[in-house]
Write an enzyme that holds these catalytic residues in place. Structure first.
Site, PDB file in Angstrom:
ATOM      1  N   GLN A   1       8.183  -8.941   7.667  1.00 31.40           N
ATOM      2  CA  GLN A   1       9.703  -8.512   7.598  1.00 31.40           C
ATOM      3  C   GLN A   1       9.581  -6.922   8.057  1.00 31.40           C
ATOM      4  O   GLN A   1      10.802  -6.488   7.613  1.00 31.40           O
ATOM      5  CB  GLN A   1       9.410  -7.973   5.837  1.00 31.40           C
ATOM      6  CG  GLN A   1       8.098  -7.085   5.825  1.00 31.40           C
ATOM      7  CD  GLN A   1       7.929  -6.973   4.077  1.00 31.40           C
ATOM      8  OE1 GLN A   1       7.306  -7.769   3.781  1.00 31.40           O
ATOM      9  NE2 GLN A   1       8.128  -6.065   3.215  1.00 31.40           N
TER      10      GLN A   1
ATOM     11  N   GLY B   1       1.065  -1.276  -0.124  1.00 29.80           N
ATOM     12  CA  GLY B   1       0.044  -0.122  -0.317  1.00 29.80           C
ATOM     13  C   GLY B   1       1.113   1.334   0.337  1.00 29.80           C
ATOM     14  O   GLY B   1       2.013   1.110  -0.308  1.00 29.80           O
TER      15      GLY B   1
ATOM     16  N   MET C   1      11.336   6.116  -6.152  1.00 31.50           N
ATOM     17  CA  MET C   1       9.888   6.567  -5.208  1.00 31.50           C
ATOM     18  C   MET C   1       9.900   5.382  -4.152  1.00 31.50           C
ATOM     19  O   MET C   1      10.423   4.659  -4.621  1.00 31.50           O
ATOM     20  CB  MET C   1       9.257   6.392  -6.737  1.00 31.50           C
ATOM     21  CG  MET C   1       9.056   7.860  -7.197  1.00 31.50           C
ATOM     22  SD  MET C   1       7.424   7.523  -8.153  1.00 31.50           S
ATOM     23  CE  MET C   1       7.768   9.597  -9.150  1.00 31.50           C
ATOM     24  N   SER C   2       9.776   5.435  -3.411  1.00 32.55           N
ATOM     25  CA  SER C   2       9.287   4.640  -2.399  1.00 32.55           C
ATOM     26  C   SER C   2       8.139   5.347  -0.666  1.00 32.55           C
ATOM     27  O   SER C   2       7.761   6.493  -1.086  1.00 32.55           O
ATOM     28  CB  SER C   2      11.017   4.664  -1.518  1.00 32.55           C
ATOM     29  OG  SER C   2      10.563   3.964  -0.098  1.00 32.55           O
ATOM     30  N   SER C   3       7.641   3.966  -0.647  1.00 34.05           N
ATOM     31  CA  SER C   3       6.357   4.833   0.603  1.00 34.05           C
ATOM     32  C   SER C   3       7.479   5.526   1.824  1.00 34.05           C
ATOM     33  O   SER C   3       6.730   6.420   2.274  1.00 34.05           O
ATOM     34  CB  SER C   3       5.800   3.539   0.902  1.00 34.05           C
ATOM     35  OG  SER C   3       5.406   2.977  -0.770  1.00 34.05           O
TER      36      SER C   3
ATOM     37  N   HIS D   1       4.470   1.649  -7.997  1.00 31.22           N
ATOM     38  CA  HIS D   1       3.268   0.780  -7.284  1.00 31.22           C
ATOM     39  C   HIS D   1       3.189   0.780  -9.142  1.00 31.22           C
ATOM     40  O   HIS D   1       2.858   0.124  -9.291  1.00 31.22           O
ATOM     41  CB  HIS D   1       3.343   1.277  -7.051  1.00 31.22           C
ATOM     42  CG  HIS D   1       3.547   0.658  -5.384  1.00 31.22           C
ATOM     43  ND1 HIS D   1       3.579   1.919  -4.371  1.00 31.22           N
ATOM     44  CD2 HIS D   1       3.870  -0.347  -4.792  1.00 31.22           C
ATOM     45  CE1 HIS D   1       4.439   1.857  -3.318  1.00 31.22           C
ATOM     46  NE2 HIS D   1       4.651   0.677  -3.677  1.00 31.22           N
TER      47      HIS D   1
ATOM     48  N   GLY E   1       9.547  -4.479  -8.513  1.00 29.77           N
ATOM     49  CA  GLY E   1      10.437  -3.311  -8.849  1.00 29.77           C
ATOM     50  C   GLY E   1      12.421  -3.479  -8.289  1.00 29.77           C
ATOM     51  O   GLY E   1      11.535  -4.865  -7.602  1.00 29.77           O
TER      52      GLY E   1
ATOM     53  N   LEU F   1       0.192   3.682  -2.197  1.00 34.49           N
ATOM     54  CA  LEU F   1       0.645   3.726  -3.506  1.00 34.49           C
ATOM     55  C   LEU F   1       1.426   5.094  -4.121  1.00 34.49           C
ATOM     56  O   LEU F   1       1.314   6.138  -3.736  1.00 34.49           O
ATOM     57  CB  LEU F   1      -0.321   3.386  -4.448  1.00 34.49           C
ATOM     58  CG  LEU F   1      -1.120   1.375  -3.919  1.00 34.49           C
ATOM     59  CD1 LEU F   1      -2.530   1.121  -5.037  1.00 34.49           C
ATOM     60  CD2 LEU F   1      -0.034   0.680  -3.601  1.00 34.49           C
TER      61      LEU F   1
END
Length: 285
Positions: free
Chosen positions: A61, A31, A184-186, A37, A147, A33
């Site tokens: 994790q 999620g 890009m990363s959450s 994503h 990714g 996103l």
């Protein structure tokens, strides 16, 4: 778009798609996103008749409970993005559904998960491998999309799928970057504006590394170039560099040849609450 909360619901969607002769692409996510994503979703849509996405923040994790608690959860916005691009169904199970009482089975690549970043994050890739195996078994898609930014994760999942004869093809998708080059990363939403600007040094170090590699530098010199570049940014801490053979993640030395993978990480933000960012580049010489 159908919202599936149970295993039976998502399997029913897949069964109907199969009965109508459609191929199924699958994008597992946690999620929050973003465009990265959505590039996975676009790749899945280009190669399959229908696409299913999962949203599940996987507790196994995460090494620290605090990191799990802080992981952004934006379910309503995520579903709106996915519906807008024509995703057929979203699988959003609870922790209790994915890990029912008494569950004790794990899936682990004994070598790939316990080297490189796996040493820094013990148990992380075991958690990833276990949940991805479960998701593959639940959805039963033709292809699944990941990714390339988490280079080691992609190789771990590929190895797991090969070793366990999983019929789902694992497809890697190139890293999507912001206009200034930041992957890009959450996790990026946790950065202060100052740290957000500083984090661009990771991509800058990879550009310098590729230049060095293509002008004949040794692996050792390439790694030092990365460290030197990152260390020009005082907000970046604890830089870590791994340069390996593609796919096997075996260490390399001397002058590189063939395809190598470069994996880097650095911490930003407060010492007692850091944001660990990763990046990667694959170079064929």
């Amino acid at each position: 778009m159908k919202i599936c909360r149970t295993i039976a619901e998502v399997r029913a969607v897949v069964r109907d798609l199969r009965l109508s002769g459609q191929t199924v692409g699958f994008v597992p996510t946690m999620g929050a996103l973003h465009a990265g994503h959505m590039s996975l979703v676009a790749a899945a849509k280009a190669e399959n008749d229908a696409v299913i996405v999962s949203i599940f923040v996987n507790p196994t994790q995460f090494g620290q409970q605090a990191d799990l608690d802080k992981y952004p959860r934006t379910e309503e916005a995520d579903c709106a993005m996915l519906e807008a691009v024509g995703v057929v169904a979203v699988f959003m199970p609870s922790v209790e559904i994915m890990y029912p009482d008494g569950a004790e089975t794990i899936v682990e690549t004994t070598k790939l998960a316990n080297m490189l970043h796996g040493l820094v994050r013990p148990g992380h890739y075991r958690g990833v491998c276990t949940v991805v195996t479960k998701l593959f078994n639940i959805v039963g898609a033709d292809r699944a999309y990941f990714g390339e930014k988490d280079y080691q994760q992609l190789q771990v999942i590929r190895r797991m799928a090969r070793d366990l004869d999983v019929p789902t093809d694992v497809v890697g998708v190139p890293t999507v970057r912001e206009a200034d080059g930041l992957a890009m990363s959450s996790r990026n939403v946790r950065l202060t504006p100052e740290d957000r600007s500083a984090a661009v040094v990771l991509n800058r170090s990879l550009i310098a590394a590729e230049t060095a590699a293509r002008t004949g530098a040794t692996i050792e010199a390439i790694a030092q170039t990365i460290r030197d570049t990152i260390e020009t940014e005082p907000r970046a801490r604890d830089p870590h560099v791994d340069i390996v053979q593609a796919l096997t993640l075996a260490p390399v030395s001397g002058r590189p040849s063939g395809t190598i993978g470069i994996m880097i990480s650095a911490a930003f933000g407060p010492v007692d609450d850091p944001v660990l960012l990763i990046d990667q580049r694959e170079i064929t010489l």
